[in-house]
Design an enzyme around this catalytic site. Sequence first.
Site, PDB file in Angstrom:
ATOM      1  N   GLY A  71       1.112  -1.287  -0.375  1.00 43.30           N
ATOM      2  CA  GLY A  71      -0.528  -0.257  -0.126  1.00 43.30           C
ATOM      3  C   GLY A  71       0.977   1.456   0.411  1.00 43.30           C
ATOM      4  N   GLN A 178      -7.875   0.436   3.787  1.00 40.69           N
ATOM      5  CA  GLN A 178      -8.714  -0.291   5.215  1.00 40.69           C
ATOM      6  C   GLN A 178     -10.188  -0.789   3.998  1.00 40.69           C
ATOM      7  OE1 GLN A 178      -7.685  -1.548   7.367  1.00 40.69           O
ATOM      8  NE2 GLN A 178      -5.879  -0.837   8.146  1.00 40.69           N
ATOM      9  N   GLY A 199      -2.793  -6.070  -0.121  1.00 40.50           N
ATOM     10  CA  GLY A 199      -3.155  -7.364  -0.318  1.00 40.50           C
ATOM     11  C   GLY A 199      -3.135  -8.256   1.068  1.00 40.50           C
ATOM     12  N   HIS A 200      -2.399  -7.563   2.511  1.00 39.58           N
ATOM     13  CA  HIS A 200      -2.043  -8.062   2.931  1.00 39.58           C
ATOM     14  C   HIS A 200      -3.497  -7.842   4.410  1.00 39.58           C
ATOM     15  CE1 HIS A 200      -0.330  -4.975   6.367  1.00 39.58           C
ATOM     16  NE2 HIS A 200      -0.043  -4.181   5.001  1.00 39.58           N
ATOM     17  N   THR A 236      11.248  -7.417 -11.855  1.00 43.76           N
ATOM     18  CA  THR A 236       9.930  -8.901 -12.703  1.00 43.76           C
ATOM     19  C   THR A 236       9.283  -9.219 -11.749  1.00 43.76           C
ATOM     20  OG1 THR A 236      12.383 -10.207 -13.265  1.00 43.76           O
ATOM     21  CG2 THR A 236      10.563 -11.386 -12.294  1.00 43.76           C
ATOM     22  N   CYS A 325       4.544   4.664  20.288  1.00 50.87           N
ATOM     23  CA  CYS A 325       6.076   5.631  20.850  1.00 50.87           C
ATOM     24  C   CYS A 325       6.922   6.605  19.879  1.00 50.87           C
ATOM     25  CB  CYS A 325       6.509   4.175  20.598  1.00 50.87           C
ATOM     26  SG  CYS A 325       7.819   4.055  22.406  1.00 50.87           S
TER      27      CYS A 325
HETATM   28  C1  LIG Z   1      -4.596   3.511   5.313  1.00 53.91           C
HETATM   29  C2  LIG Z   1      -3.549   2.850   5.178  1.00 53.91           C
HETATM   30  N1  LIG Z   1      -2.713   2.701   4.632  1.00 53.91           N
HETATM   31  C3  LIG Z   1      -2.134   2.877   4.113  1.00 53.91           C
HETATM   32  C4  LIG Z   1      -0.761   1.499   4.971  1.00 53.91           C
HETATM   33  C5  LIG Z   1       0.255   0.526   4.178  1.00 53.91           C
HETATM   34  O1  LIG Z   1       0.092  -0.099   3.364  1.00 53.91           O
HETATM   35  P1  LIG Z   1       1.122  -1.916   3.827  1.00 53.91           P
HETATM   36  O2  LIG Z   1       1.533  -2.219   4.656  1.00 53.91           O
HETATM   37  O3  LIG Z   1       1.218  -2.750   2.677  1.00 53.91           O
HETATM   38  O4  LIG Z   1       2.421  -0.905   2.977  1.00 53.91           O
HETATM   39  C6  LIG Z   1      -1.491   0.515   5.793  1.00 53.91           C
HETATM   40  C7  LIG Z   1      -1.112  -0.302   6.618  1.00 53.91           C
HETATM   41  O5  LIG Z   1      -1.701  -0.338   7.697  1.00 53.91           O
HETATM   42  C8  LIG Z   1      -2.803   1.665   6.246  1.00 53.91           C
HETATM   43  O6  LIG Z   1      -4.391   1.034   6.841  1.00 53.91           O
END
Ligand SMILES: Cc1ncc(COP(=O)(O)O)c(C=O)c1O
Length: 393
Positions: A71, A178, A199-200, A236, A325
């Site tokens: 992301g 999200q 994806g995660h 790649t 933190c």
């Molecule tokens: C709103 C939002 N944007 C971007 C990200 C970043 O995604 P990635 O961990 O795949 O870089 C996150 C990850 O927590 C997120 O919650």
Amino acid sequence: MKVIYLDNNATTKVSQEVVDAMLPYLSDYYGNPSSMHSFGGDVAEKIKEARENVANLIGATADEIVFTSCGTESDSTAILAAIESNPDRKHIVTSRVEHPAVKNLCEILSKKGYRVTFVPVDGQGILDLDYLYQNLSDDTAIVSLMWANNETGVLFPIEEISQRTNDQGIVFHTDAVQAVGKIPIDVKNTGVDLLSLTGHKFHAPKGIGALYIRKGTKYSPFMIGGHQEKGRRGGTENVASIIALGKAAELAKKHLDADGYEHIGRLRDKLETNLLNRISHSMVNGDREHRLLNTTSIAYEYVEGEAILLMMNEHGICASSGSACTSGSLEPSHVLRAMGVPFTAAHGSIRYSLSRYTTEEEIDVVIEKTPAIIERLRAMSPFWKEAMAAAAG
Ligand SMILES: Cc1ncc(COP(=O)(O)O)c(C=O)c1O
């Protein structure tokens, strides 16, 4: 001890179907999709299928999807592409509650000569639309706003805002990391030009994302290299992860179409209502109507979020706190600060985020264990004692 995982906005379990789909591409089918031979060509066909599934999840066409590593890469690519493609425009609009992937980049750009407007939110995390619209101008290169907030789940009205920026000829990007897989998204019915996903957050592995680029949007690549992704992202392809993302997208669409996340919403509401009823001086952070069905951020006043997390951990319960933190001390997150959540509440904020794998039994355990945790911590909290003494007069 069984893990009760309520931290799905941080990351999600990879579905077994997704693991099964990707594994052969780590072992047997290792061809390069760019190769001329059919051993590589077959892999390219599978990538094509994955691209179609990702496009289908958000109402795009396959050639509008570019695979990225996460992301964060999608966010950086979108914003940097927009400013590079519109060199005469020096203004960027974003919000005060963005993920660091957007926030920190915009702060850096503001030091490099760009004027950045950080649109405020109210106490419920709702975006100040008047402020946003008043600040759009011929100099605005891009508006970048998240679709759903990672801490509170609050949704911004992306369809409405993107139509407006479209009418004004301003590029619109949404960090939908999200939102994708959790709410129905159809980019065709919006003015969104660029959309980030990863994806995660919906049961694919970490390290694979995508950027939607509406056909016709001016674009320049961030990763410059080979001809992969039609020259829009060199390197790649991460084949197995792309196939995993495609499978996860297919499953997310199936589940969304089947019950629109209602089941998860019912469990979230049960959790929230019970915790609020059983624990005094507790409240929800953020608007309860316009938000993701899987998320609740609950503030327990006069206790430390980290201490709550540690005690929850003893029962195998995983969630997140509303603090980060910073230079060795715990600071309420920028999101809760932007919303003006009082210090005593922000410090004791816990984000619970559910997934389709969350069960009612798990929610019941959290409802049962949490009141005693808060009670124990409050018994040790000088702030709680002070507040109670003040209330007693
Ligand atoms: C709103 C939002 N944007 C971007 C990200 C970043 O995604 P990635 O961990 O795949 O870089 C996150 C990850 O927590 C997120 O919650």
